[in-house]
Scaffold this motif. Structure first.
Motif, short mmCIF file in Angstrom:
data_model
loop_
_atom_site.label_atom_id
_atom_site.label_comp_id
_atom_site.label_asym_id
_atom_site.label_seq_id
_atom_site.Cartn_x
_atom_site.Cartn_y
_atom_site.Cartn_z
N LYS A 189 -4.73 -8.70 -18.41
CA LYS A 189 -3.74 -7.64 -18.64
C LYS A 189 -4.30 -6.46 -19.43
CE LYS A 189 -1.44 -10.69 -20.96
NZ LYS A 189 -2.53 -11.67 -21.11
N ARG A 190 -5.47 -6.64 -20.07
CA ARG A 190 -6.03 -5.59 -20.91
C ARG A 190 -6.85 -4.61 -20.07
NH1 ARG A 190 -5.66 -7.22 -26.45
NH2 ARG A 190 -6.44 -5.13 -26.90
N THR A 191 -6.94 -3.37 -20.53
CA THR A 191 -7.61 -2.33 -19.77
C THR A 191 -9.13 -2.45 -19.88
OG1 THR A 191 -7.71 -0.77 -21.63
CG2 THR A 191 -5.68 -0.78 -20.29
N ASP A 192 -9.83 -1.78 -18.98
CA ASP A 192 -11.29 -1.73 -19.06
C ASP A 192 -11.74 -1.12 -20.38
OD1 ASP A 192 -11.40 -2.86 -16.56
OD2 ASP A 192 -12.05 -1.03 -15.52
N GLU A 193 -11.03 -0.09 -20.83
CA GLU A 193 -11.38 0.53 -22.11
C GLU A 193 -11.26 -0.47 -23.26
OE1 GLU A 193 -9.87 4.16 -25.05
OE2 GLU A 193 -9.05 3.95 -23.02
N ASP A 194 -10.19 -1.28 -23.23
CA ASP A 194 -10.02 -2.31 -24.26
C ASP A 194 -11.21 -3.27 -24.26
OD1 ASP A 194 -7.56 -1.30 -25.00
OD2 ASP A 194 -6.40 -2.78 -23.91
N LEU A 195 -11.59 -3.72 -23.05
CA LEU A 195 -12.68 -4.68 -22.95
C LEU A 195 -14.01 -4.09 -23.40
CD1 LEU A 195 -11.91 -6.60 -19.65
CD2 LEU A 195 -12.12 -7.57 -21.92
N ARG A 196 -14.26 -2.85 -23.04
CA ARG A 196 -15.51 -2.21 -23.50
C ARG A 196 -15.55 -2.11 -25.01
NH1 ARG A 196 -14.38 1.31 -18.99
NH2 ARG A 196 -15.82 0.88 -17.27
N ARG A 197 -14.41 -1.76 -25.61
CA ARG A 197 -14.35 -1.64 -27.06
C ARG A 197 -14.57 -3.00 -27.72
NH1 ARG A 197 -9.65 0.18 -27.20
NH2 ARG A 197 -8.57 -1.73 -27.83
N ALA A 198 -13.94 -4.04 -27.19
CA ALA A 198 -14.12 -5.39 -27.74
C ALA A 198 -15.56 -5.84 -27.62
CB ALA A 198 -13.18 -6.37 -27.03
N ALA A 199 -16.18 -5.60 -26.45
CA ALA A 199 -17.56 -6.01 -26.25
C ALA A 199 -18.49 -5.28 -27.21
CB ALA A 199 -17.98 -5.74 -24.80
N ALA A 200 -18.24 -4.00 -27.46
CA ALA A 200 -19.08 -3.24 -28.39
C ALA A 200 -18.95 -3.79 -29.81
CB ALA A 200 -18.69 -1.76 -28.35
N MET A 201 -17.74 -4.20 -30.19
CA MET A 201 -17.55 -4.76 -31.53
C MET A 201 -18.27 -6.10 -31.67
SD MET A 201 -13.61 -3.81 -32.47
CE MET A 201 -13.80 -4.39 -34.15
N GLU A 239 -16.25 -12.71 -14.06
CA GLU A 239 -16.26 -11.75 -12.96
C GLU A 239 -15.70 -10.39 -13.41
OE1 GLU A 239 -14.15 -14.03 -10.06
OE2 GLU A 239 -15.98 -15.00 -9.31
N ARG A 240 -14.72 -10.41 -14.32
CA ARG A 240 -14.18 -9.15 -14.84
C ARG A 240 -15.24 -8.40 -15.64
NH1 ARG A 240 -9.28 -7.25 -17.38
NH2 ARG A 240 -9.62 -4.99 -17.59
N PHE A 241 -15.97 -9.09 -16.49
CA PHE A 241 -17.02 -8.43 -17.27
C PHE A 241 -18.14 -7.93 -16.36
CE2 PHE A 241 -15.38 -10.23 -21.28
CZ PHE A 241 -15.55 -9.13 -22.10
N ALA A 242 -18.47 -8.70 -15.34
CA ALA A 242 -19.50 -8.27 -14.41
C ALA A 242 -19.09 -6.98 -13.71
CB ALA A 242 -19.78 -9.37 -13.39
N ALA A 243 -17.85 -6.92 -13.25
CA ALA A 243 -17.37 -5.70 -12.59
C ALA A 243 -17.38 -4.51 -13.55
CB ALA A 243 -15.96 -5.94 -12.05
N LEU A 244 -17.05 -4.78 -14.80
CA LEU A 244 -17.02 -3.73 -15.81
C LEU A 244 -18.40 -3.10 -16.01
CD1 LEU A 244 -14.74 -2.69 -17.74
CD2 LEU A 244 -15.70 -4.21 -19.48
N HIS A 245 -19.45 -3.92 -15.83
CA HIS A 245 -20.81 -3.44 -16.03
C HIS A 245 -21.53 -3.16 -14.72
CE1 HIS A 245 -20.02 -5.11 -20.03
NE2 HIS A 245 -20.99 -4.34 -20.46
N GLY A 246 -20.79 -3.18 -13.61
CA GLY A 246 -21.40 -2.90 -12.32
C GLY A 246 -22.40 -3.94 -11.89
N LEU A 247 -22.17 -5.19 -12.25
CA LEU A 247 -23.10 -6.27 -11.97
C LEU A 247 -22.57 -7.17 -10.85
CD1 LEU A 247 -23.84 -7.29 -15.66
CD2 LEU A 247 -25.29 -5.88 -14.19
N GLY A 248 -23.45 -7.74 -10.07
CA GLY A 248 -23.07 -8.75 -9.09
C GLY A 248 -23.45 -10.13 -9.59
N LEU A 249 -22.57 -11.11 -9.37
CA LEU A 249 -22.83 -12.46 -9.85
C LEU A 249 -23.18 -13.44 -8.73
CD1 LEU A 249 -20.08 -12.91 -12.58
CD2 LEU A 249 -22.44 -12.13 -12.84
N GLY A 250 -23.25 -13.00 -7.49
CA GLY A 250 -23.61 -13.92 -6.42
C GLY A 250 -22.40 -14.33 -5.61
N GLY A 251 -22.64 -15.18 -4.63
CA GLY A 251 -21.60 -15.58 -3.68
C GLY A 251 -20.79 -16.76 -4.13
N ASP A 252 -19.59 -16.89 -3.60
CA ASP A 252 -18.69 -17.98 -3.95
C ASP A 252 -19.10 -19.31 -3.31
OD1 ASP A 252 -17.13 -16.39 -5.50
OD2 ASP A 252 -15.70 -15.91 -3.91
#
Length: 400
Positions: free
Chosen positions: A235-247, A267-280
């Motif tokens: 439910k939290r925004t990408d901006e919220d997650l980036r701020r939390a990760a930086a802290m 998967e949410r953090f990977a998308a936030l950083h433009g990363l791929g995690l592989g196939g399901d």
């Protein structure tokens, strides 16, 4: 170029689990832990599919989350009622469940959070008295919130009412303990567990104060390691997650930080950083191991651990080299309870790391603690965990 990751010695699943049990037994009680800051009354709930009669037990439940979704979706443009049957009302919350599991393994636990009585929040809520009896010290900061935990064979839906936990702030924490006592309490702990950022607006203020005021006041060798679980930040925004990760990265510059994630969170953090995690279609624990390696580098943390129903993977820095591991968990499709499984996994992993277990054995302890919990319906004591590790069940297939 950085140093290549260490390849842990090849051992079978059973050998890793047995070695973890032996190491836990030799280590004795876990070191002191400080955990916070939420508190919920969990109402373990079935969603009724059909009734055979009007007695309390005369129903069959909706078995899966897609079945619930179809029932609700079919009511669009019309109306419906959904009967909920509360099977049990128990103390809960990510922090108390993690803390209670650590205490059952012998850790002297201090808990600070929303576990107070509704009429007198400075006293412990009656439903938390059993929890408080496990801990060395419990410091209420206000009354608990409420969760309707709808359990299904393929997962759970947590309907949270978190208003009460919004009162837990750095100012409330400082008012309850005072600066000197608070610093001394953090200094005494070897493990500091902080969970449920997603539902608690005051957590970031607590993190900030730890970074700026508390941890710098403690000599570096005496600072506790930190374990953080964000607790479903969908439910939290990408901006919220980036701020939390930086802290968290700032905190990691002061003391080692472990971030615990489930697969969806990874998967949410990977998308936030433009990363791929592989196939399901890849085997789950090895996928989680590779994902943990990727995310640990992106987030600049000492350790990332990712759990799923069928296993877990982790990546960490040990000395000056990165290591990673995966472990096949003792999955069962018929748990007695599923609410709190992730919190027990976190307790097992953080507790094992606090006594210096290697990454693969720490994953074994975490998976075993969660596996015993979902089968027993309560946090296992130390002897039960050791026995479970030494006869670790094979993952069970879904029926049919």
């Amino acid at each position: 170029m950085g140093k290549p990751p260490v390849r842990l010695a090849m051992r079978t699943r059973d050998q890793i689990a047995a070695a973890a049990a032996d190491a836990l037994e030799r280590a004795g009680p876990l070191p002191p832990a400080l955990v916070g800051f939420d508190g919920f009354i969990d109402e373990i709930t079935d969603a009724v599919d059909r009734r055979s009669d009007m007695t309390p037990e005369g129903y069959t439940r909706l078995r899966t989350i897609p079945a619930l979704a179809a029932r609700i979706g079919g009511a669009a443009g019309r109306s419906m009622n959904l009967e909920l049957v509360i099977r049990e009302r128990r103390w809960g919350g990510n922090g108390p469940l993690m803390a209670g599991a650590l205490a059952n393994l012998g850790a002297p636990v201090t808990y600070i959070g929303a576990v107070g009585d509704e009429e007198d929040p400075t006293r412990i809520h009656p439903l938390y008295e059993q929890f408080a009896a496990r801990c060395r010290e419990v410091i209420p900061l206000g009354p608990p919130a409420t969760t309707h935990a709808l359990e299904f064979e393929d997962g759970k839906v947590m309907l949270n009412k978190p208003r009460a936990v919004q009162a837990v702030t750095w100012e409330r924490l400082l008012g309850a303990l005072g600066r000197e006592r608070l610093i001394a309490t953090v200094r005494r702990a070897r493990l500091l567990g902080m969970v449920n950022w997603s539902l608690m607006g005051g957590v970031e203020g607590i993190w900030r104060a730890l970074i700026e005021e508390v941890l710098p006041a403690i000599p570096a060798p005496e600072r506790p390691s930190v374990f953080v679980d964000l607790s479903d930040p969908a439910k939290r925004t990408d901006e919220d997650l980036r701020r939390a990760a930086a802290m968290l990265a700032r905190m990691n510059s002061l003391t080692p930080v472990t971030l615990g994630l489930n697969r969806a969170e990874a998967e949410r953090f990977a998308a936030l950083h433009g990363l791929g995690l592989g196939g399901d279609d890849e085997e789950v624990p090895s996928f989680l191991q590779r994902a943990a390696v990727t995310l640990r580098g992106a987030l600049a943390l000492s350790c990332v651990v990712i759990h799923a129903h069928r296993g877990a993977g982790a990546a960490a820095a040990e000395g000056d080299r990165p290591v990673s591991a995966a472990f096949d968990g003792p999955f069962t499709p018929t748990p007695l309870i599923s609410t709190g499984a992730g919190d027990h996994f976190n307790a097992g992993f953080a507790g094992a790391r606090s006594i210096g277990l290697p990454l693969d054995e720490s994953l074994a302890v975490a998976c075993a603690l969660a596996g015993a919990y979902v089968r027993d319906g309560h946090a296992p004591l130390r002897d039960r965990l050791l026995a479970f590790l030494r006869a670790l069940p094979r993952p069970e297939p879904h029926p049919g």
